[in-house]
Design an enzyme around this catalytic site. Structure first.
Site, PDB file in Angstrom:
ATOM      1  N   ASP A   1      -7.226  -1.387   0.773  1.00 17.52           N
ATOM      2  CA  ASP A   1      -7.595  -2.218  -0.038  1.00 17.52           C
ATOM      3  C   ASP A   1      -8.686  -2.983  -0.705  1.00 17.52           C
ATOM      4  O   ASP A   1      -9.422  -2.700  -0.246  1.00 17.52           O
ATOM      5  CB  ASP A   1      -6.584  -3.273   1.023  1.00 17.52           C
ATOM      6  CG  ASP A   1      -5.532  -4.651   0.434  1.00 17.52           C
ATOM      7  OD1 ASP A   1      -6.332  -4.563  -1.067  1.00 17.52           O
ATOM      8  OD2 ASP A   1      -6.042  -6.233   0.407  1.00 17.52           O
TER       9      ASP A   1
ATOM     10  N   ASN B   1       4.841  -3.619  -3.264  1.00 17.18           N
ATOM     11  CA  ASN B   1       3.589  -2.505  -4.625  1.00 17.18           C
ATOM     12  C   ASN B   1       4.601  -2.638  -5.936  1.00 17.18           C
ATOM     13  O   ASN B   1       4.531  -2.673  -6.469  1.00 17.18           O
ATOM     14  CB  ASN B   1       3.089  -1.383  -4.489  1.00 17.18           C
ATOM     15  CG  ASN B   1       1.838  -1.963  -3.438  1.00 17.18           C
ATOM     16  OD1 ASN B   1       1.428  -0.758  -2.904  1.00 17.18           O
ATOM     17  ND2 ASN B   1       1.637  -2.827  -3.825  1.00 17.18           N
TER      18      ASN B   1
HETATM   19  C1  FPP Z   1      -4.700  -2.104  -2.459  1.00 15.33           C
HETATM   20  O1  FPP Z   1      -5.755  -2.153  -3.706  1.00 15.33           O
HETATM   21  C2  FPP Z   1      -4.503   0.187  -3.205  1.00 15.33           C
HETATM   22  C3  FPP Z   1      -3.175   0.669  -3.250  1.00 15.33           C
HETATM   23  C4  FPP Z   1      -2.561  -0.121  -4.161  1.00 15.33           C
HETATM   24  C5  FPP Z   1      -2.883   1.545  -2.289  1.00 15.33           C
HETATM   25  C6  FPP Z   1      -4.332   2.767  -2.427  1.00 15.33           C
HETATM   26  C7  FPP Z   1      -3.796   3.261  -3.404  1.00 15.33           C
HETATM   27  C8  FPP Z   1      -4.988   4.102  -4.120  1.00 15.33           C
HETATM   28  C9  FPP Z   1      -6.310   4.634  -3.149  1.00 15.33           C
HETATM   29  C10 FPP Z   1      -4.529   5.342  -5.010  1.00 15.33           C
HETATM   30  C11 FPP Z   1      -4.448   6.497  -5.240  1.00 15.33           C
HETATM   31  C12 FPP Z   1      -3.621   6.976  -3.544  1.00 15.33           C
HETATM   32  C13 FPP Z   1      -4.190   8.120  -3.721  1.00 15.33           C
HETATM   33  C14 FPP Z   1      -3.475   8.882  -2.546  1.00 15.33           C
HETATM   34  C15 FPP Z   1      -4.149   9.067  -4.451  1.00 15.33           C
HETATM   35  P1  FPP Z   1      -4.947  -3.692  -4.904  1.00 15.33           P
HETATM   36  O2  FPP Z   1      -5.029  -2.959  -6.080  1.00 15.33           O
HETATM   37  O3  FPP Z   1      -4.392  -3.733  -4.089  1.00 15.33           O
HETATM   38  O4  FPP Z   1      -6.364  -4.653  -4.532  1.00 15.33           O
HETATM   39  P2  FPP Z   1      -6.525  -5.896  -4.865  1.00 15.33           P
HETATM   40  O5  FPP Z   1      -5.690  -6.175  -3.271  1.00 15.33           O
HETATM   41  O6  FPP Z   1      -8.164  -5.606  -4.756  1.00 15.33           O
HETATM   42  O7  FPP Z   1      -6.481  -6.482  -5.614  1.00 15.33           O
END
Ligand code: FPP
Length: 259
Positions: free
Chosen positions: A19, A67
């Protein structure tokens, strides 16, 4: 081996809620996309560290069902493209590191070209015997349980089983993760104290480690620190095992039994 780890007591399965990509980008006045891109880089560092220490199972929450519903379409599309290029660019490195990749979640709902690439990567790495990297994609813990209960109900009907014959083992058998051990350690980055619908059944006795570090800044060394913290804990699996004598309930006055 990282010198502070006890090689005899490594966890078998580490699961991570990745996250903070958006916040990482926001702090740099960048678009959220850059955070996801850096997040994908972080994934590979952590996978290779897992392989180096001989961790058998590493499961990453890459894309939740929620998501899919709640993020803007353009961001979802970008995450799909990122996943495809992550797989294309890293299969060779997975093979070099003896890493096998597999997936959990309602992956049948993902776009065809993403599923094809996923299958290709799984096929290309299936003979590796080191770490199994499981990506949770279009995953939700409750929907996993719904899927498991549907399959179990169908089995109960088909075999004419009595309901009192159904046990925890039967529910476990129908989970996406039936062939895997439950996680010993769940890591969550960027400070939120939530499990966010991840592996709900499987984390019943899992140790939880939360770090304020944002996912794009997370590296193998930080996973090793989490494992070190885990090794300092004493796991009880719901039992006492805390050095106290168990109370002789029979001899307690009734007033002390009230809860
Ligand atoms: C949350 O950050 C993270 C995700 C959407 C999941 C993880 C995705 C990746 C690491 C990218 C690609 C993955 C792979 C396997 C290639 P957020 O956007 O919710 O962060 P925030 O809470 O700070 O907005």
């Amino acid at each position: 081996m990282y010198r502070r780890l006890d090689a005899e007591r490594l966890p078998h399965h580490v699961a991570i809620i990745m996250d903070g990509n958006g916040r990482w980008a926001g702090k740099r006045s960048l678009k959220r996309f850059f955070g996801h891109q850096q997040g994908a880089e972080a994934v590979q560092y952590v996978v290779e560290t897992a392989s180096r220490i001989g961790l058998p199972w590493l499961t990453l929450y890459a894309f939740s069902l929620e998501n899919n519903l709640k993020r803007p379409k353009a961001e979802v599309n970008f995450l799909m493209r990122l996943l495809k290029s992550y797989l294309t660019n890293n299969v060779q490195r997975m093979n070099d590191n003896n890493v096998r990749i597999q997936y959990v979640g309602r992956t049948e709902e993902l776009p065809d070209e993403v599923r094809e690439r996923m299958q290709w990567a799984a096929e290309a790495t299936k003979r590796n015997t080191g770490t199994t990297l499981t990506l949770a994609l279009n995953y939700g813990g409750r929907s996993e349980l719904v899927d498991a209960f549907r399959r179990l109900a169908a089995e109960v009907q088909r075999k004419g089983l009595r309901l009192d014959q159904v046990s925890e083992v039967d529910i476990h058998r129908h989970l996406y993760t039936a062939h895997m051990p439950d996680p010993d350690l769940l890591i969550r980055t960027s400070g939120e104290m939530r499990v966010s619908n991840f592996l709900l059944w499987q984390i019943a006795y899992t140790e939880i480690y939360v770090t304020d570090r944002l996912w794009p800044d997370f590296r193998g060394i930080h996973m090793l620190e989490a494992i070190e913290d885990y090794q300092r804990r004493e796991r009880r699996y719901g039992g006492l095992n805390d050095g106290t004598e168990s109370d002789d309930v029979e001899s307690l006055p009734a007033s002390q039994l009230a809860v």
